[in-house]
Design a protein around this motif. Structure first.
Motif, PDB file in Angstrom:
ATOM      1  N   SER A 184      16.775   6.695   2.114  1.00  0.00           N
ATOM      2  CA  SER A 184      17.571   5.872   3.021  1.00  0.00           C
ATOM      3  C   SER A 184      19.052   5.988   2.677  1.00  0.00           C
ATOM      4  O   SER A 184      19.416   6.460   1.599  1.00  0.00           O
ATOM      5  N   ILE A 185      19.893   5.518   3.608  1.00  0.00           N
ATOM      6  CA  ILE A 185      21.342   5.614   3.387  1.00  0.00           C
ATOM      7  C   ILE A 185      22.000   4.244   3.528  1.00  0.00           C
ATOM      8  O   ILE A 185      21.477   3.366   4.209  1.00  0.00           O
ATOM      9  N   GLY A 186      23.153   4.065   2.922  1.00  0.00           N
ATOM     10  CA  GLY A 186      23.864   2.789   2.932  1.00  0.00           C
ATOM     11  C   GLY A 186      24.724   2.601   4.175  1.00  0.00           C
ATOM     12  O   GLY A 186      24.541   3.275   5.192  1.00  0.00           O
ATOM     13  N   HIS A 187      25.689   1.685   4.052  1.00  0.00           N
ATOM     14  CA  HIS A 187      26.486   1.306   5.219  1.00  0.00           C
ATOM     15  C   HIS A 187      27.619   2.308   5.502  1.00  0.00           C
ATOM     16  O   HIS A 187      27.980   3.105   4.646  1.00  0.00           O
ATOM     17  N   MET A 188      28.123   2.242   6.714  1.00  0.00           N
ATOM     18  CA  MET A 188      29.281   3.033   7.172  1.00  0.00           C
ATOM     19  C   MET A 188      29.067   4.546   7.098  1.00  0.00           C
ATOM     20  O   MET A 188      30.037   5.305   6.954  1.00  0.00           O
ATOM     21  N   ALA A 189      27.830   4.997   7.230  1.00  0.00           N
ATOM     22  CA  ALA A 189      27.590   6.444   7.251  1.00  0.00           C
ATOM     23  C   ALA A 189      28.187   7.028   8.518  1.00  0.00           C
ATOM     24  O   ALA A 189      28.219   6.381   9.565  1.00  0.00           O
ATOM     25  N   ALA A 190      28.669   8.266   8.405  1.00  0.00           N
ATOM     26  CA  ALA A 190      29.194   9.029   9.543  1.00  0.00           C
ATOM     27  C   ALA A 190      30.379   8.344  10.220  1.00  0.00           C
ATOM     28  O   ALA A 190      30.631   8.559  11.398  1.00  0.00           O
ATOM     29  N   PHE A 191      31.131   7.558   9.475  1.00  0.00           N
ATOM     30  CA  PHE A 191      32.328   6.937  10.039  1.00  0.00           C
ATOM     31  C   PHE A 191      33.302   8.029  10.482  1.00  0.00           C
ATOM     32  O   PHE A 191      33.634   8.933   9.721  1.00  0.00           O
ATOM     33  N   MET A 192      33.701   7.996  11.754  1.00  0.00           N
ATOM     34  CA  MET A 192      34.627   8.973  12.344  1.00  0.00           C
ATOM     35  C   MET A 192      34.136  10.420  12.182  1.00  0.00           C
ATOM     36  O   MET A 192      34.949  11.349  12.057  1.00  0.00           O
ATOM     37  N   ALA A 193      32.835  10.609  12.167  1.00  0.00           N
ATOM     38  CA  ALA A 193      32.282  11.963  11.986  1.00  0.00           C
ATOM     39  C   ALA A 193      32.547  12.797  13.239  1.00  0.00           C
ATOM     40  O   ALA A 193      32.221  12.388  14.350  1.00  0.00           O
ATOM     41  N   GLN A 194      33.124  13.973  13.029  1.00  0.00           N
ATOM     42  CA  GLN A 194      33.576  14.784  14.166  1.00  0.00           C
ATOM     43  C   GLN A 194      32.571  15.841  14.591  1.00  0.00           C
ATOM     44  O   GLN A 194      32.377  16.088  15.766  1.00  0.00           O
ATOM     45  N   ALA A 195      31.944  16.512  13.636  1.00  0.00           N
ATOM     46  CA  ALA A 195      30.989  17.573  13.955  1.00  0.00           C
ATOM     47  C   ALA A 195      29.987  17.681  12.818  1.00  0.00           C
ATOM     48  O   ALA A 195      30.238  17.186  11.720  1.00  0.00           O
ATOM     49  N   GLY A 196      28.862  18.348  13.087  1.00  0.00           N
ATOM     50  CA  GLY A 196      27.824  18.473  12.066  1.00  0.00           C
ATOM     51  C   GLY A 196      26.661  17.550  12.381  1.00  0.00           C
ATOM     52  O   GLY A 196      26.674  16.827  13.393  1.00  0.00           O
ATOM     53  N   ASN A 197      25.658  17.569  11.526  1.00  0.00           N
ATOM     54  CA  ASN A 197      24.437  16.804  11.767  1.00  0.00           C
ATOM     55  C   ASN A 197      24.027  16.035  10.524  1.00  0.00           C
ATOM     56  O   ASN A 197      24.154  16.550   9.411  1.00  0.00           O
ATOM     57  N   ILE A 198      23.522  14.825  10.725  1.00  0.00           N
ATOM     58  CA  ILE A 198      22.976  14.049   9.619  1.00  0.00           C
ATOM     59  C   ILE A 198      21.546  13.663   9.978  1.00  0.00           C
ATOM     60  O   ILE A 198      21.298  13.100  11.053  1.00  0.00           O
ATOM     61  N   VAL A 199      20.608  13.979   9.072  1.00  0.00           N
ATOM     62  CA  VAL A 199      19.196  13.651   9.273  1.00  0.00           C
ATOM     63  C   VAL A 199      18.784  12.685   8.172  1.00  0.00           C
ATOM     64  O   VAL A 199      19.032  12.948   6.989  1.00  0.00           O
ATOM     65  N   VAL A 200      18.179  11.568   8.556  1.00  0.00           N
ATOM     66  CA  VAL A 200      17.762  10.569   7.578  1.00  0.00           C
ATOM     67  C   VAL A 200      16.287  10.257   7.792  1.00  0.00           C
ATOM     68  O   VAL A 200      15.896   9.789   8.871  1.00  0.00           O
ATOM     69  N   LEU A 201      15.480  10.513   6.775  1.00  0.00           N
ATOM     70  CA  LEU A 201      14.047  10.250   6.923  1.00  0.00           C
ATOM     71  C   LEU A 201      13.716   8.767   6.739  1.00  0.00           C
ATOM     72  O   LEU A 201      12.732   8.271   7.245  1.00  0.00           O
ATOM     73  N   GLY A 202      14.561   8.064   5.997  1.00  0.00           N
ATOM     74  CA  GLY A 202      14.357   6.629   5.781  1.00  0.00           C
ATOM     75  C   GLY A 202      15.183   5.802   6.749  1.00  0.00           C
ATOM     76  O   GLY A 202      15.316   6.151   7.925  1.00  0.00           O
ATOM     77  N   ASP A 203      15.754   4.701   6.223  1.00  0.00           N
ATOM     78  CA  ASP A 203      16.529   3.767   7.046  1.00  0.00           C
ATOM     79  C   ASP A 203      18.027   3.995   6.861  1.00  0.00           C
ATOM     80  O   ASP A 203      18.464   4.581   5.878  1.00  0.00           O
ATOM     81  N   ALA A 204      18.807   3.444   7.796  1.00  0.00           N
ATOM     82  CA  ALA A 204      20.272   3.494   7.690  1.00  0.00           C
ATOM     83  C   ALA A 204      20.816   2.080   7.600  1.00  0.00           C
ATOM     84  O   ALA A 204      20.266   1.152   8.200  1.00  0.00           O
ATOM     85  N   GLY A 205      21.916   1.905   6.868  1.00  0.00           N
ATOM     86  CA  GLY A 205      22.525   0.585   6.685  1.00  0.00           C
ATOM     87  C   GLY A 205      23.420   0.192   7.847  1.00  0.00           C
ATOM     88  O   GLY A 205      23.347   0.771   8.943  1.00  0.00           O
ATOM     89  N   ASP A 206      24.290  -0.785   7.571  1.00  0.00           N
ATOM     90  CA  ASP A 206      25.168  -1.338   8.614  1.00  0.00           C
ATOM     91  C   ASP A 206      26.163  -0.309   9.133  1.00  0.00           C
ATOM     92  O   ASP A 206      26.578   0.598   8.424  1.00  0.00           O
ATOM     93  N   ALA A 207      26.559  -0.520  10.385  1.00  0.00           N
ATOM     94  CA  ALA A 207      27.684   0.193  11.011  1.00  0.00           C
ATOM     95  C   ALA A 207      27.520   1.712  10.986  1.00  0.00           C
ATOM     96  O   ALA A 207      28.464   2.450  10.702  1.00  0.00           O
ATOM     97  N   LEU A 208      26.319   2.174  11.325  1.00  0.00           N
ATOM     98  CA  LEU A 208      26.085   3.621  11.389  1.00  0.00           C
ATOM     99  C   LEU A 208      26.965   4.233  12.476  1.00  0.00           C
ATOM    100  O   LEU A 208      27.005   3.741  13.600  1.00  0.00           O
ATOM    101  N   GLY A 209      27.658   5.308  12.133  1.00  0.00           N
ATOM    102  CA  GLY A 209      28.398   6.084  13.129  1.00  0.00           C
ATOM    103  C   GLY A 209      29.579   5.368  13.751  1.00  0.00           C
ATOM    104  O   GLY A 209      29.947   5.646  14.898  1.00  0.00           O
ATOM    105  N   ASP A 210      30.217   4.483  13.009  1.00  0.00           N
ATOM    106  CA  ASP A 210      31.370   3.767  13.572  1.00  0.00           C
ATOM    107  C   ASP A 210      32.467   4.751  13.973  1.00  0.00           C
ATOM    108  O   ASP A 210      32.824   5.644  13.215  1.00  0.00           O
TER     109      ASP A 210
END
Lengths: 240, 298
Positions: free
Chosen positions: A143-169
């Motif tokens: 799993s991943i914590g909060h604020m993942a992929a903040f302002m992410a411009q390109a590329g891919n993120i794969v998460v098999l578990g859970d994601a924390g707060d504010a994913l992809g802000d």
């Protein structure tokens, strides 16, 4: 100095080289790795050292036995770095190509600003995974914590578990695939339809990370940008 | 920056090693906080007596004179031991009144701690030199917390170094900066808390002391801190029998923890933990944001 580099190459591409940090300094180890043009290296006793195996530019293979500190594998180009342990803040930050594999957990800002290549994390990643991502692919088996992929411009993120707060802000065009629960989505990040092209892309990423067909792409939800914050709009002033 | 280390022993056999292990951990955090350092050690407390640690601010301070005046003021026998620029003052019974008297009547010294088991020592300059001068490696005890400081909120002084202790056998170290400490300090003063510096961390220590005096457990006081403290923080807190960790809701400052059957340890970075006995088999994790982690000896 081509002749010196050739000398190192000859010495290193024919055998596995052991680098024990119980007796070698961080600078000695990094210098050896950064000068090598080929070969496989095993680093022992990292004891949380910072910036280990950072700035590699050739297709060498580095295996680190133990836990590493900040920025391991940072700015990586072409090299394959495997960490048999946990990684501190900013593992594989700003990597350009190649592969970084964390067998344990990763701390904050893993893969931050990464431009290319593949980062695989077998355990969990904490806050700010893939912040400002620019083309790197990241696969997290936990799993991943909060604020993942903040302002992410390109590329891919794969998460098999859970994601924390504010994913992809404030996300731009990076694609996020999460199998588990998302605690909350950040501003302008929404769930999106999984079309055939996305299933194909996701399968390819799972394959690249060594994850077999027991993980079904149908279990994932895709998240991405609603594209409402791209251009200045007076009605959005409160969100900027 | 700032570096934090903490070690809470579960295995009694390791107690003579507490100071040596803590000094080795603190050494690894020198680079995170090169301007000053301090440590709290919870040693064996003789039942019914109190220890007060103080450090002199003026080189001409006469501890014998301070002890004599304190004895007259509180009407109890006062013993003291001088360790470099520090003194450990011992009295029978509760030391709260003696602590208050020292703060009010000896402006040439800063009172660092009061309690049955706690001793706090601090210095300005290279953390390794401080732990060597104050013989950290020689201490035995049950738990210890150390801090290396890179000052942001207030001056580089002994008084501004961590750990901060405002309540009996309680101490706090902090990596971060609080933004509502001035207003909170005034509120706590109205509730009777005393502060010796303008430092933000001392306010957090005072806040926890105030909550625990009001009946909160260590865990409850930290749960309330999440509501009432604003800013960046990774805290490590010690009490007579307890040890706790709290990070702010966005986890701004780094933290790593490890636990075995013999100990629980905290480090700002893993390298602070790398030399602990049994680390290879320890459970290692990053404490989650806004989550209280606490251990106690029952």
């Amino acid at each position: 100095m081509p002749s010196v580099r050739m000398g190192v190459k000859t010495a290193h591409d024919t055998r596995n080289t052991s680098l024990d940090m119980a007796s070698l300094s961080l600078r000695q180890v990094n210098e050896t790795l950064q000068k090598a043009e080929a070969g496989a290296f095993a680093v022992a006793n990292p004891r949380g050292a910072h910036a280990l195996a950072a700035g590699l530019t050739t297709p060498i293979d580095v295996t680190i036995d133990g836990h590493v500190g900040y920025y391991c594998g940072g700015m990586n180009q072409e090299a394959s770095v495997t960490i048999n342990g946990n990684a501190g803040t900013g593992v594989a930050e700003n990597m350009m190509s190649g592969r970084v594999h964390v067998k344990g957990d990763a701390s904050q800002s893993a893969g931050a600003t990464g431009c290319g290549g593949l980062l695989v994390i077998d355990g969990n990643a904490s806050a700010r995974l893939g912040i400002s991502l620019r083309g790197l692919d990241i696969v997290v088996k936990g799993s991943i914590g909060h604020m993942a992929a903040f302002m992410a411009q390109a590329g891919n993120i794969v998460v098999l578990g859970d994601a924390g707060d504010a994913l992809g802000d404030s996300i731009y065009e990076a694609r996020l695939f999460v199998r588990g629960k998302v605690k909350s989505l950040g501003t302008d990040c929404i769930a999106k339809e999984m079309r055939e092209e996305h299933r194909t892309l996701l399968r390819g990423l799972l394959d690249a990370a060594g994850i077999g067909p027991e993980v079904d792409v149908a279990e994932f939800t895709r998240y991405g940008s609603a594209r409402t914050l791209y251009h200045f709009h007076i009605d959005n002033l409160g969100s900027y | 920056m700032c570096g934090i280390v903490g070690l809470f022993l579960k295995d009694k056999a390791l107690e003579p090693e507490l100071g040596r292990l803590t000094a080795a951990m603190l050494h690894e955090m020198c680079g995170r906080g090169p301007d000053s350092a301090g440590f709290a050690v919870y040693g064996s407390g003789a039942g019914g007596t109190s220890k007060i640690c103080a450090v002199r601010r003026a080189s001409n301070l006469d501890w014998a004179d301070v002890a004599k005046r304190l004895e007259q003021a509180i009407g109890r026998k006062v013993r003291y031991e001088i360790i470099e620029d520090h003194a450990v003052i011992r009295i029978d019974g509760d030391g709260t009144a003696a602590r208050t008297w020292l703060i009010e009547n000896v402006p040439e010294a800063t009172v660092l701690s009061e309690g049955e088991a706690i001793e706090i020592y601090k210095g300005v300059g290279d953390p390794d030199a401080i732990s060597e001068r104050l013989r950290l490696a020689s201490f035995s005890g049950t738990h210890a917390i150390g801090h290396t400081r890179m000052a942001t909120e207030s001056a580089v002084t002994i008084a501004g170094s961590h750990p901060f202790s405002t309540g009996r056998d309680t101490c706090l170290v902090h990596n971060g900066s609080l933004s509502n400490h001035n207003r909170l300090r005034e509120t706590l003063r109205r509730h009777g808390e005393r502060f010796q510096t303008e430092n933000d961390t001392e306010v957090a220590a005072g806040y926890l002391s105030w909550r625990m005096k009001a009946g909160d457990s260590l865990e409850q006081s930290l749960e309330h801190a999440l509501d009432d403290l604003d800013g960046f923080y990774t805290f490590v807190v010690g009490t007579r029998d307890g040890f706790a960790v709290l990070r702010d809701p966005i986890a701004c400052k780094p933290a790593v923890m490890a636990e075995t059957d013999a100990w629980v340890a905290f480090g700002s970075e893993f390298r602070a933990l790398a030399a602990l006995p049994g680390i290879d088999a320890a459970r290692i994790w990053e404490p989650a944001p806004a989550t209280v982690y606490a251990w106690s000896r029952s």
